[in-house]
Design a protein around this motif. Structure first.
Motif, PDB file in Angstrom:
ATOM      1  N   LYS A  16       3.911  -1.886  -1.637  1.00  0.00           N
ATOM      2  CA  LYS A  16       4.428  -1.140  -2.784  1.00  0.00           C
ATOM      3  C   LYS A  16       4.581   0.342  -2.452  1.00  0.00           C
ATOM      4  CE  LYS A  16       2.143  -4.329  -5.998  1.00  0.00           C
ATOM      5  NZ  LYS A  16       1.003  -4.500  -6.925  1.00  0.00           N
ATOM      6  N   VAL A  17       3.598   0.877  -1.750  1.00  0.00           N
ATOM      7  CA  VAL A  17       3.659   2.292  -1.374  1.00  0.00           C
ATOM      8  C   VAL A  17       4.774   2.532  -0.364  1.00  0.00           C
ATOM      9  CG1 VAL A  17       2.396   4.197  -0.295  1.00  0.00           C
ATOM     10  CG2 VAL A  17       1.213   2.656  -1.870  1.00  0.00           C
ATOM     11  N   MET A  18       4.952   1.595   0.564  1.00  0.00           N
ATOM     12  CA  MET A  18       6.010   1.746   1.565  1.00  0.00           C
ATOM     13  C   MET A  18       7.395   1.735   0.917  1.00  0.00           C
ATOM     14  SD  MET A  18       4.427   2.292   4.341  1.00  0.00           S
ATOM     15  CE  MET A  18       3.279   3.104   3.225  1.00  0.00           C
ATOM     16  N   MET A  19       7.527   0.999  -0.170  1.00  0.00           N
ATOM     17  CA  MET A  19       8.795   1.004  -0.900  1.00  0.00           C
ATOM     18  C   MET A  19       9.084   2.388  -1.470  1.00  0.00           C
ATOM     19  SD  MET A  19       8.669  -2.685  -2.871  1.00  0.00           S
ATOM     20  CE  MET A  19      10.097  -2.279  -3.869  1.00  0.00           C
ATOM     21  N   THR A  20       8.041   3.073  -1.917  1.00  0.00           N
ATOM     22  CA  THR A  20       8.204   4.431  -2.426  1.00  0.00           C
ATOM     23  C   THR A  20       8.654   5.373  -1.312  1.00  0.00           C
ATOM     24  OG1 THR A  20       6.473   4.066  -4.071  1.00  0.00           O
ATOM     25  CG2 THR A  20       7.037   6.355  -3.580  1.00  0.00           C
ATOM     26  N   VAL A  21       8.080   5.201  -0.123  1.00  0.00           N
ATOM     27  CA  VAL A  21       8.484   6.020   1.025  1.00  0.00           C
ATOM     28  C   VAL A  21       9.961   5.777   1.346  1.00  0.00           C
ATOM     29  CG1 VAL A  21       8.157   6.447   3.491  1.00  0.00           C
ATOM     30  CG2 VAL A  21       6.165   6.062   2.018  1.00  0.00           C
ATOM     31  N   GLU A  22      10.381   4.528   1.313  1.00  0.00           N
ATOM     32  CA  GLU A  22      11.785   4.214   1.597  1.00  0.00           C
ATOM     33  C   GLU A  22      12.714   4.826   0.553  1.00  0.00           C
ATOM     34  OE1 GLU A  22      12.571   0.118   2.360  1.00  0.00           O
ATOM     35  OE2 GLU A  22      10.911  -0.077   3.770  1.00  0.00           O
ATOM     36  N   ILE A  23      12.286   4.864  -0.694  1.00  0.00           N
ATOM     37  CA  ILE A  23      13.094   5.501  -1.741  1.00  0.00           C
ATOM     38  C   ILE A  23      13.267   6.992  -1.434  1.00  0.00           C
ATOM     39  CG2 ILE A  23      13.085   6.218  -4.168  1.00  0.00           C
ATOM     40  CD1 ILE A  23      11.735   3.499  -4.790  1.00  0.00           C
TER      41      ILE A  23
END
Length: 201
Positions: free
Chosen positions: A186-193
């Motif tokens: 979930k946190v990695m998705m935020t980084v990708e955003i």
């Protein structure tokens, strides 16, 4: 006959390799001399004949663990074609390291920072330098991406870089303490955003 200097170097490397995971899992305070002798099969005299004290072994163990992580990152960077891909190497590598428990015990920066921030100045300094180097490398990738016309010009690439690092390290901490790897995802998705927001196309 092997030169004494070569033998001493091999012994030092052997001690570092055998104790790196112990320091990474137990920390400096939690690692005893008995742990070191059991892991290496060497006597106290042999260990301290190659290192001045436990602190020196711990610092070398951090460098070894951190170096192994960086080696994985460098290898994957070579296969990344765009600057966006190069930046996402960090998210992919740390996600993989968490899943594979590599290096054994988890991220050496996170582990060392957590233990040493108030207790061990030299280890704290090692972890701080690792974070600042990581931040500098990310800033250089962002700036190169801007120059290549891949990224929008950033008002503060320093803030973006350290925010991404904080998300990655924080995600690892949450995933490890909760035992839920999905939290890291979930946190990695935020980084990708965040990274997609700086792309020009």
């Amino acid at each position: 006959m092997e030169k004494p200097s070569r033998k001493a170097e091999r012994t030092r490397n052997f001690i570092i390799e055998k104790t790196a995971a112990i320091f990474n899992k137990k920390g400096y305070a939690g690692t005893s001399l008995t742990d070191l002798t059991l892991a290496t099969g060497l006597t106290k005299g042999s260990i301290y004949g190659n290192f001045e004290n436990k602190e020196e072994v711990a610092l070398a163990a951090f460098d070894y663990n951190y170096g192994n992580v960086n080696q994985v990152i460098r290898q994957q960077m070579l296969n990344a074609e765009t600057y966006y891909d190069k930046l996402t190497v960090y998210t992919k590598v740390y996600d993989q390291l968490l899943a594979n428990n590599f290096p054994e015990g988890g991220c050496p920066i996170l582990n060392t920072s957590t233990e040493a921030d108030d207790t061990h100045e030299l280890l704290k300094d090692r972890a701080a330098k690792a974070i600042l180097t990581w931040k500098k490398n990310m800033q250089q990738l962002i700036q190169a991406g801007v120059e290549a016309g891949e990224f929008k010009k950033q008002e503060d690439d320093s803030a973006l870089a350290i925010s991404i690092i904080a998300l990655i390290e924080g995600g690892m901490m949450i995933a490890r303490v909760t035992g839920d790897h999905n939290e890291m995802g979930k946190v990695m998705m935020t980084v990708e955003i965040l990274l997609k927001q700086i792309k020009l196309t």
